[in-house]
Design a protein around this motif. Sequence first.
Motif, mmCIF file in Angstrom:
data_model
loop_
_atom_site.group_PDB
_atom_site.id
_atom_site.type_symbol
_atom_site.label_atom_id
_atom_site.label_comp_id
_atom_site.label_asym_id
_atom_site.label_seq_id
_atom_site.Cartn_x
_atom_site.Cartn_y
_atom_site.Cartn_z
ATOM 1 N N ASN A 42 49.987 41.887 49.502
ATOM 2 C CA ASN A 42 49.705 40.497 49.127
ATOM 3 C C ASN A 42 48.767 39.813 50.108
ATOM 4 O O ASN A 42 47.969 38.969 49.716
ATOM 5 C CB ASN A 42 51.014 39.711 49.021
ATOM 6 N N ARG A 43 48.856 40.171 51.377
ATOM 7 C CA ARG A 43 47.931 39.594 52.339
ATOM 8 C C ARG A 43 46.520 40.135 52.135
ATOM 9 O O ARG A 43 45.538 39.413 52.296
ATOM 10 C CB ARG A 43 48.393 39.917 53.767
ATOM 11 N N LEU A 74 40.520 49.764 48.388
ATOM 12 C CA LEU A 74 41.278 48.777 47.621
ATOM 13 C C LEU A 74 42.409 48.218 48.468
ATOM 14 O O LEU A 74 43.099 48.973 49.151
ATOM 15 C CB LEU A 74 41.880 49.451 46.386
ATOM 16 N N LEU A 106 46.104 46.510 48.692
ATOM 17 C CA LEU A 106 47.298 46.574 47.859
ATOM 18 C C LEU A 106 48.332 45.519 48.239
ATOM 19 O O LEU A 106 49.103 45.073 47.411
ATOM 20 C CB LEU A 106 47.948 47.960 47.985
ATOM 21 N N ASN A 139 34.072 39.498 46.861
ATOM 22 C CA ASN A 139 34.666 39.398 45.527
ATOM 23 C C ASN A 139 34.267 38.172 44.721
ATOM 24 O O ASN A 139 34.911 37.863 43.712
ATOM 25 C CB ASN A 139 36.205 39.466 45.612
ATOM 26 N N VAL A 140 33.227 37.477 45.162
ATOM 27 C CA VAL A 140 32.738 36.345 44.371
ATOM 28 C C VAL A 140 32.099 36.878 43.101
ATOM 29 O O VAL A 140 31.283 37.784 43.142
ATOM 30 C CB VAL A 140 31.734 35.517 45.198
ATOM 31 N N ILE A 169 45.094 41.000 49.337
ATOM 32 C CA ILE A 169 44.429 40.592 48.103
ATOM 33 C C ILE A 169 44.399 39.079 47.916
ATOM 34 O O ILE A 169 43.952 38.587 46.896
ATOM 35 C CB ILE A 169 45.084 41.259 46.874
ATOM 36 N N SER A 170 44.874 38.331 48.893
ATOM 37 C CA SER A 170 44.900 36.875 48.743
ATOM 38 C C SER A 170 43.500 36.290 48.888
ATOM 39 O O SER A 170 42.550 36.977 49.238
ATOM 40 C CB SER A 170 45.844 36.269 49.778
ATOM 41 N N GLY A 171 43.370 35.014 48.598
ATOM 42 C CA GLY A 171 42.086 34.342 48.762
ATOM 43 C C GLY A 171 41.295 34.190 47.481
ATOM 44 O O GLY A 171 40.134 33.814 47.501
ATOM 45 N N THR A 224 36.318 33.698 42.103
ATOM 46 C CA THR A 224 36.651 35.115 41.874
ATOM 47 C C THR A 224 37.350 35.242 40.527
ATOM 48 O O THR A 224 38.140 36.152 40.309
ATOM 49 C CB THR A 224 37.578 35.685 42.974
ATOM 50 N N THR A 238 41.289 35.622 40.174
ATOM 51 C CA THR A 238 41.961 36.914 40.264
ATOM 52 C C THR A 238 42.085 37.294 41.735
ATOM 53 O O THR A 238 41.318 36.825 42.565
ATOM 54 C CB THR A 238 41.170 38.018 39.526
ATOM 55 N N PRO A 239 43.053 38.151 42.054
ATOM 56 C CA PRO A 239 43.225 38.579 43.446
ATOM 57 C C PRO A 239 42.019 39.395 43.906
ATOM 58 O O PRO A 239 41.322 39.993 43.078
ATOM 59 C CB PRO A 239 44.482 39.450 43.387
ATOM 60 N N ARG A 240 41.828 39.415 45.206
ATOM 61 C CA ARG A 240 40.639 40.077 45.746
ATOM 62 C C ARG A 240 40.999 41.520 46.117
ATOM 63 O O ARG A 240 41.174 41.856 47.274
ATOM 64 C CB ARG A 240 40.106 39.279 46.915
ATOM 65 N N TYR A 241 41.074 42.310 45.058
ATOM 66 C CA TYR A 241 41.587 43.650 45.130
ATOM 67 C C TYR A 241 40.632 44.631 45.811
ATOM 68 O O TYR A 241 41.028 45.474 46.595
ATOM 69 C CB TYR A 241 41.839 44.058 43.681
ATOM 70 N N VAL A 242 39.339 44.532 45.487
ATOM 71 C CA VAL A 242 38.340 45.440 46.055
ATOM 72 C C VAL A 242 37.960 44.986 47.460
ATOM 73 O O VAL A 242 37.532 43.843 47.647
ATOM 74 C CB VAL A 242 37.087 45.496 45.156
#
Lengths: 380, 380, 380
Positions: A80-81, A76, A78, A179-180, A83-85, A90, A93-97
């Motif tokens: 900001n860089r 995962l 955490l 994360n699509v 999870i961005s994009g 998606t 939502t942030p790209r957490y995984v």
Amino acid sequence: QENQPSTFGNGLLNLTGKDSTWSSKIGVRMQLLSISSWSKNDNGFGNPEQNFLVRRARLKFDGFVYSPKLQYKIELGLSNRDISGGSEFTRNTPRYVMDAVVKWNFYQNFELWFGQTKLPGNIERVISSANLQQVDRSLLNSQFNIDRDIGFQLRHHFTLGKNTLVREKFAFSQGEGRNVTEGNLGGHQYTTRLELLPFGNFTSKGDYSGADLKREKTIKLMLGATYDINKDAVKTRSNLGKYMVNDIGFFETDISTVFLDAMLKYQGFSFMGEYADRDSETPIALNSDGSETGDTVLVGNALNLQTGYLFKNNWEISGRFTNIDLNQEITGKEDQKQFTLGVSKYIVGHKLKVQTDLSYLTLSMGNDELMWRLQMEVHL
Amino acid sequence: QENQPSTFGNGLLNLTGKDSTWSSKIGVRMQLLSISSWSKNDNGFGNPEQNFLVRRARLKFDGFVYSPKLQYKIELGLSNRDISGGSEFTRNTPRYVMDAVVKWNFYQNFELWFGQTKLPGNIERVISSANLQQVDRSLLNSQFNIDRDIGFQLRHHFTLGKNTLVREKFAFSQGEGRNVTEGNLGGHQYTTRLELLPFGNFTSKGDYSGADLKREKTIKLMLGATYDINKDAVKTRSNLGKYMVNDIGFFETDISTVFLDAMLKYQGFSFMGEYADRDSETPIALNSDGSETGDTVLVGNALNLQTGYLFKNNWEISGRFTNIDLNQEITGKEDQKQFTLGVSKYIVGHKLKVQTDLSYLTLSMGNDELMWRLQMEVHL
Amino acid sequence: QENQPSTFGNGLLNLTGKDSTWSSKIGVRMQLLSISSWSKNDNGFGNPEQNFLVRRARLKFDGFVYSPKLQYKIELGLSNRDISGGSEFTRNTPRYVMDAVVKWNFYQNFELWFGQTKLPGNIERVISSANLQQVDRSLLNSQFNIDRDIGFQLRHHFTLGKNTLVREKFAFSQGEGRNVTEGNLGGHQYTTRLELLPFGNFTSKGDYSGADLKREKTIKLMLGATYDINKDAVKTRSNLGKYMVNDIGFFETDISTVFLDAMLKYQGFSFMGEYADRDSETPIALNSDGSETGDTVLVGNALNLQTGYLFKNNWEISGRFTNIDLNQEITGKEDQKQFTLGVSKYIVGHKLKVQTDLSYLTLSMGNDELMWRLQMEVHL
């Protein structure tokens, strides 16, 4: 079968289930970065910029379930860089995984993977961001890598002759990056990678780690080649970049990416070389009436050469040269050359280290830039 | 008092504090999904769509604090599908927290809950997405369920006569769904559910789990009925759906939802039936001058029937029929019927399983659709 | 060297690595809140508003790596309120990371910190939100605090005379708040704080914790003063607030913040006082042609006085008075006075507690407001 505490660098927790029916290693890490940069003008270097940031922070779970032949990994992001994009694709939502993948060793040397993880692309990309020789990856990587995607991978390896290890990796993926959630635009992406290790395996997976921390006693070499074809791709850098929107939805074109790379390690010395080339059937995105949308596939090639020497006291000095040569006529992008000098102190290997590097970037059309970075990695 | 490793499927960690002053079970899970679909046209099935995704990924903490009578649960969503649905009412942030609830057994069979968790709605919704019999829940659920909300719940149970277990559940909630941070538009939501288990309790909470993995030796049955009233609701599906914005803010109307459901299990055979009905005082959203805003409460009803048989080798075959009958005059939505055939292989119960299903959807006005799904669940 | 289970309130896990090469304490917590408010009109109090929410939820990792002299802390926000505040400067991602910091005790009483964490600002802000005496912090804090930022901190302490402990804290920060990823607008922020503890240290860090849970046997007092200067700041509240956009980018001005605060504890009695003052070179934001943009730095001052008494049965009664006096001519903001009466029951200290408070807010121009809050904290 006991949950013993680990030595530093082997995970926060190393769990083994009762009756060895599962295992899990839990890790957490962060990278704290300071960047300063200056651009060159008539009076020398000026216009200073400075930025502190939590560059990366991750939480990781990996191990096996049911049988050691069935492995999983969840990673995962955490920071900001990390999870961005995110986008409408998606679900905004942030790209957490980062990774969510299951690996099944179903027969002898064969493994079948299902889920989201890194594609078998250029070596620099597949080396974990925790195990880099310099503060961050090169411009070749940022402009040409094929990152993570979701789908299936088939992996196999065998020994050729006495020593030569051969690895074959094939991936069938959605083709629009990680994360699509909303459908699969265009077609699928097919990746094939072949690796030759003529002098056998590196110590402790050193082929996919920066710096020769294991000080290989005999020369170790990996030669790799990847061919990736993204059918009816809709993004400017294959499964990365900007969506090529046109009047009737998305412009679709086949995009191919080739990587040739090598890793060599010997007694503290390491060398990594990479060549990348991206090509497309129709690199200029078009509307239905044949007019140009303004987007183009970033076709071109790049070279990255990197070397380092690790002293006995675990200080390392490293150098890197990167050349980016995008097709200027099509993409309008200027050529870039970057020279980087790095110094790393590995306090506890890659798990606790301080790294700094100084980069000089020359642009064929714009102003040259100088960049100084300082980074600390803590990895439990 | 010792932190023993668990067998597979009982949590990543099962902690008990010193002097038994607290406990915590930590779990992590992921669902990897592939969906393929085709729509029917004059030439048969065409227009194929394919999507891989990390459907769900979760991190869970539950246990007790201070006394076993005071329990807590925290569940976090990690996948992009889990955390989607943010809006200005969630401060434009992803909806990361699924459950954050404290449960206090303050007297005999009474429990008081405070926090965010699932409402006592239709059985299919309350069954964890980890414990489903088919790849995912039915269309009845996606269109009629009352999901999670935040507030108080009061729960009680008693035995009637010799065997009949009776459970009563009452919830007082904010009424706009989970993770709302910015005030409470409209009024509150009131949910009452009654459950009858004439042949006593299911083994291992089997009434709220798909598939008869425990192969009940005697017939077990649960009959449930829920009545939910959302006063001055502002969303088209009670506490879910679209906000009904009008010229002076939000259109508000009372929305009631009724569920009747049943679960039966016997020797590997299972049956689940559900009926849902949503009604509203004024289903057509109006502006202050009485003109229509274009939004409508999705009034109507639905039926879902599902059955499965679990073979000795832990393969299961299941079938589902779902009928959705929204009031077409008001909502403009067409009728839907879906037939689903499912096959599941429970490698380690619901903790490690592979499931596939094939669904045929008929629409009263549009084109029929065929959908094939394949999913893997790993749950530590 | 063993991973013993903790007693309640000492972390979910307290890990010590093999050979004591690292440690990690893992904690998780949540705050469940109910707020009801009424505004005063001609007929008394009306216009009721009610909101339930997961106010805060956190995951924390802290300990040392390599040597006890090298400590780290990672704290993650989980609730929607915790992670809000994202913008283009955080890459449009939620602000998930609260703290990510490394603390190095490099020489005697000196510590060097690198990373993102709280600045040494007003005492009320630095007290963890888990350890507050009332349901939440005061209006002084919400309008004047300097929160978290990223950069370096240098800390030192020494004993003066026989008993007086002196602590000096200096921070050099980016100056735009936490989680900024995209460059550093304006200049840097410099914070200096001095603390005097004339009667020596509080028990168990009680100077940075609400309520005298340790019932200090002798009077303990901390006097603190902070001076903070944010050079070329671009936000209306120094490193917090709204970005002051103008026609050529951002309006930049120096913003200074001064805090004077005190904490006193004695036999269950506690008193906390704070004074804050924000000033700016040019508080009215201007365009390049000298016209006003409409934004202003929120210059002014505030006073907060809070006191409480903890009874033997761990019930506490507390009172708070807050006065906010922003410069009305410049900011257009009205004066605010708030009176709060709080009752707390500490079941297991701050780790498991129920708190309620009633606040009366008087505004110099608007309608008075009454607010009732009820909160539960569970902290493992």
